[in-house]
Design a protein around this motif. Sequence first.
Motif, PDB file in Angstrom:
ATOM      1  N   ILE A 236       0.832  -1.196   0.000  1.00  0.00           N
ATOM      2  CA  ILE A 236       0.000   0.000   0.000  1.00  0.00           C
ATOM      3  C   ILE A 236       0.869   1.250   0.000  1.00  0.00           C
ATOM      4  O   ILE A 236       0.596   2.234  -0.699  1.00  0.00           O
ATOM      5  CB  ILE A 236      -0.945   0.005   1.221  1.00  0.00           C
ATOM      6  CG1 ILE A 236      -1.864  -1.223   1.204  1.00  0.00           C
ATOM      7  CG2 ILE A 236      -1.752   1.294   1.272  1.00  0.00           C
ATOM      8  CD1 ILE A 236      -2.768  -1.304   0.003  1.00  0.00           C
ATOM      9  N   ARG A 237       1.941   1.222   0.774  1.00  0.00           N
ATOM     10  CA  ARG A 237       2.828   2.379   0.888  1.00  0.00           C
ATOM     11  C   ARG A 237       3.500   2.699  -0.450  1.00  0.00           C
ATOM     12  O   ARG A 237       3.663   3.879  -0.812  1.00  0.00           O
ATOM     13  CB  ARG A 237       3.887   2.106   1.962  1.00  0.00           C
ATOM     14  CG  ARG A 237       4.786   3.298   2.269  1.00  0.00           C
ATOM     15  CD  ARG A 237       5.757   2.981   3.387  1.00  0.00           C
ATOM     16  NE  ARG A 237       5.081   2.839   4.672  1.00  0.00           N
ATOM     17  CZ  ARG A 237       4.920   1.687   5.323  1.00  0.00           C
ATOM     18  NH1 ARG A 237       5.395   0.560   4.788  1.00  0.00           N
ATOM     19  NH2 ARG A 237       4.307   1.648   6.474  1.00  0.00           N
ATOM     20  N   ARG A 238       3.863   1.677  -1.205  1.00  0.00           N
ATOM     21  CA  ARG A 238       4.630   1.896  -2.438  1.00  0.00           C
ATOM     22  C   ARG A 238       3.762   2.183  -3.656  1.00  0.00           C
ATOM     23  O   ARG A 238       4.260   2.727  -4.648  1.00  0.00           O
ATOM     24  CB  ARG A 238       5.485   0.658  -2.741  1.00  0.00           C
ATOM     25  CG  ARG A 238       6.576   0.373  -1.744  1.00  0.00           C
ATOM     26  CD  ARG A 238       7.460  -0.771  -2.242  1.00  0.00           C
ATOM     27  NE  ARG A 238       8.226  -0.390  -3.429  1.00  0.00           N
ATOM     28  CZ  ARG A 238       8.878  -1.240  -4.206  1.00  0.00           C
ATOM     29  NH1 ARG A 238       8.827  -2.534  -3.953  1.00  0.00           N
ATOM     30  NH2 ARG A 238       9.550  -0.814  -5.253  1.00  0.00           N
ATOM     31  N   ALA A 239       2.485   1.844  -3.598  1.00  0.00           N
ATOM     32  CA  ALA A 239       1.662   1.846  -4.808  1.00  0.00           C
ATOM     33  C   ALA A 239       0.736   3.051  -4.916  1.00  0.00           C
ATOM     34  O   ALA A 239       0.307   3.630  -3.909  1.00  0.00           O
ATOM     35  CB  ALA A 239       0.827   0.562  -4.864  1.00  0.00           C
ATOM     36  N   GLY A 240       0.403   3.388  -6.162  1.00  0.00           N
ATOM     37  CA  GLY A 240      -0.703   4.282  -6.438  1.00  0.00           C
ATOM     38  C   GLY A 240      -1.984   3.466  -6.364  1.00  0.00           C
ATOM     39  O   GLY A 240      -2.102   2.450  -7.053  1.00  0.00           O
ATOM     40  N   ILE A 241      -2.935   3.887  -5.536  1.00  0.00           N
ATOM     41  CA  ILE A 241      -4.094   3.065  -5.184  1.00  0.00           C
ATOM     42  C   ILE A 241      -5.326   3.453  -5.995  1.00  0.00           C
ATOM     43  O   ILE A 241      -5.715   4.623  -6.057  1.00  0.00           O
ATOM     44  CB  ILE A 241      -4.427   3.178  -3.680  1.00  0.00           C
ATOM     45  CG1 ILE A 241      -3.189   2.891  -2.825  1.00  0.00           C
ATOM     46  CG2 ILE A 241      -5.575   2.248  -3.314  1.00  0.00           C
ATOM     47  CD1 ILE A 241      -2.624   1.502  -2.980  1.00  0.00           C
ATOM     48  N   TYR A 242      -5.971   2.421  -6.579  1.00  0.00           N
ATOM     49  CA  TYR A 242      -7.231   2.570  -7.302  1.00  0.00           C
ATOM     50  C   TYR A 242      -8.172   1.459  -6.844  1.00  0.00           C
ATOM     51  O   TYR A 242      -7.726   0.400  -6.402  1.00  0.00           O
ATOM     52  CB  TYR A 242      -7.015   2.471  -8.811  1.00  0.00           C
ATOM     53  CG  TYR A 242      -6.105   3.538  -9.375  1.00  0.00           C
ATOM     54  CD1 TYR A 242      -6.627   4.666  -9.994  1.00  0.00           C
ATOM     55  CD2 TYR A 242      -4.710   3.419  -9.282  1.00  0.00           C
ATOM     56  CE1 TYR A 242      -5.790   5.649 -10.517  1.00  0.00           C
ATOM     57  CE2 TYR A 242      -3.874   4.398  -9.792  1.00  0.00           C
ATOM     58  CZ  TYR A 242      -4.423   5.510 -10.415  1.00  0.00           C
ATOM     59  OH  TYR A 242      -3.593   6.489 -10.918  1.00  0.00           O
ATOM     60  N   VAL A 243      -9.473   1.702  -6.958  1.00  0.00           N
ATOM     61  CA  VAL A 243     -10.471   0.724  -6.519  1.00  0.00           C
ATOM     62  C   VAL A 243     -11.574   0.628  -7.568  1.00  0.00           C
ATOM     63  O   VAL A 243     -11.663   1.461  -8.470  1.00  0.00           O
ATOM     64  CB  VAL A 243     -11.077   1.132  -5.157  1.00  0.00           C
ATOM     65  CG1 VAL A 243     -10.015   1.131  -4.074  1.00  0.00           C
ATOM     66  CG2 VAL A 243     -11.759   2.497  -5.240  1.00  0.00           C
ATOM     67  N   ASP A 244     -12.416  -0.409  -7.436  1.00  0.00           N
ATOM     68  CA  ASP A 244     -13.544  -0.486  -8.372  1.00  0.00           C
ATOM     69  C   ASP A 244     -14.594   0.561  -8.025  1.00  0.00           C
ATOM     70  O   ASP A 244     -15.032   1.327  -8.874  1.00  0.00           O
ATOM     71  CB  ASP A 244     -14.123  -1.899  -8.465  1.00  0.00           C
ATOM     72  CG  ASP A 244     -14.543  -2.498  -7.133  1.00  0.00           C
ATOM     73  OD1 ASP A 244     -14.325  -1.869  -6.074  1.00  0.00           O
ATOM     74  OD2 ASP A 244     -15.089  -3.618  -7.155  1.00  0.00           O
ATOM     75  N   THR A 245     -15.002   0.637  -6.755  1.00  0.00           N
ATOM     76  CA  THR A 245     -15.874   1.719  -6.279  1.00  0.00           C
ATOM     77  C   THR A 245     -15.371   2.180  -4.920  1.00  0.00           C
ATOM     78  O   THR A 245     -14.983   1.366  -4.084  1.00  0.00           O
ATOM     79  CB  THR A 245     -17.348   1.274  -6.148  1.00  0.00           C
ATOM     80  OG1 THR A 245     -17.467   0.299  -5.109  1.00  0.00           O
ATOM     81  CG2 THR A 245     -17.862   0.698  -7.459  1.00  0.00           C
ATOM     82  N   ARG A 246     -15.387   3.461  -4.702  1.00  0.00           N
ATOM     83  CA  ARG A 246     -14.928   3.988  -3.423  1.00  0.00           C
ATOM     84  C   ARG A 246     -15.829   3.521  -2.280  1.00  0.00           C
ATOM     85  O   ARG A 246     -15.346   3.152  -1.212  1.00  0.00           O
ATOM     86  CB  ARG A 246     -14.897   5.515  -3.472  1.00  0.00           C
ATOM     87  CG  ARG A 246     -13.885   6.085  -4.450  1.00  0.00           C
ATOM     88  CD  ARG A 246     -14.008   7.585  -4.552  1.00  0.00           C
ATOM     89  NE  ARG A 246     -13.185   8.135  -5.615  1.00  0.00           N
ATOM     90  CZ  ARG A 246     -11.923   8.536  -5.477  1.00  0.00           C
ATOM     91  NH1 ARG A 246     -11.354   8.431  -4.286  1.00  0.00           N
ATOM     92  NH2 ARG A 246     -11.242   9.013  -6.491  1.00  0.00           N
ATOM     93  N   ALA A 247     -17.142   3.545  -2.521  1.00  0.00           N
ATOM     94  CA  ALA A 247     -18.081   3.172  -1.464  1.00  0.00           C
ATOM     95  C   ALA A 247     -17.874   1.739  -1.010  1.00  0.00           C
ATOM     96  O   ALA A 247     -17.911   1.441   0.190  1.00  0.00           O
ATOM     97  CB  ALA A 247     -19.520   3.364  -1.949  1.00  0.00           C
ATOM     98  N   GLY A 248     -17.646   0.836  -1.945  1.00  0.00           N
ATOM     99  CA  GLY A 248     -17.461  -0.563  -1.586  1.00  0.00           C
ATOM    100  C   GLY A 248     -16.102  -0.842  -0.980  1.00  0.00           C
ATOM    101  O   GLY A 248     -15.990  -1.464   0.087  1.00  0.00           O
ATOM    102  N   ALA A 249     -15.038  -0.375  -1.632  1.00  0.00           N
ATOM    103  CA  ALA A 249     -13.689  -0.711  -1.194  1.00  0.00           C
ATOM    104  C   ALA A 249     -13.351  -0.127   0.170  1.00  0.00           C
ATOM    105  O   ALA A 249     -12.647  -0.755   0.962  1.00  0.00           O
ATOM    106  CB  ALA A 249     -12.670  -0.241  -2.229  1.00  0.00           C
TER     107      ALA A 249
END
Length: 317
Positions: A236-249
Amino acid sequence: MRIITAQEVAATLTFPALIAALSSAFRGNFTVPVRHHHTLDRPTDNATLLLMPAWGAGRDGTPYVGTKMVTVFPENVARGEPSVYGNYFLLAGDSGAPLAVIDGPELTAWRTAAASALAAKSLAHEDASHLTMIGAGALAAKLVRAHASVRPIRRVTLWNRGRERAEQLAHALRDGDFAITIADDREAAVRDADIVSCATLTRTPLIEGAWLKPGAHVDLVGGFTPEMREADDETIRRAGIYVDTRAGATKEAGDIVQPLVSGLLKIEDIRGDLFDLSRGKASGRKNKDEITLFKSVGTAIEDLAAAILLWEQISVA
């Protein structure tokens, strides 16, 4: 009302068409209520009941309503049964008339893999050629094929806690246009990968951020509760973070929830979701050496988009 079997789903859908349908749906106007998530008390390991409704119009404007009912019983694996069962119910949006009952696990596997591939189109390096697949369950083969449909995958490395299931997965993928290796050393398999996809029910991280090479893309698919975790804090610290939906993730995914609770990750650190990426509101990979991460927990918009595509293709056949 038509019953659409798993075999019909597999014979009808293709990843290029499904990925395009998901992209269109995330750009469209769908109503997706918060899914119902119920814990079923069990003597050994709690099970889960999920209800996932959504409604909206297909690409030609025809309205649809759909809902998926899913059960997850982790202990089934020990009995040689699937851990996930379910069905998808597709209704006419202008009358509520039932149109189809669709095999839920097969539809889910297709749309889940397609969502990961949709994200990878923006997040994985365009020259990514080596995919490491962690886990050899029902999703694994489709994840490999979906990623291979959007990136030039030439090598696939498989790792699973039990080698026998990895061998079965390798056999299922034997017709793919890539070389397959079964790894005993998980660290080495991750270190050499351009894309690392993980689809497990683990609560102990299987991917360590220290292993990731510059430019790697991490695709986390399996965890769907705050207690499940597939990648560690360093990832998590090293990566650029993306999700499918903000509400769910941010509510259901342990890989996101736990770092949020600890303070390692802030809400504003999440660069975008599939709505943002599909609509051009979020940029994807910034450079060749950046590490990116996509966390998927699933959303009813994906199920409905897949069901509509399937129904429209089958109903005119």
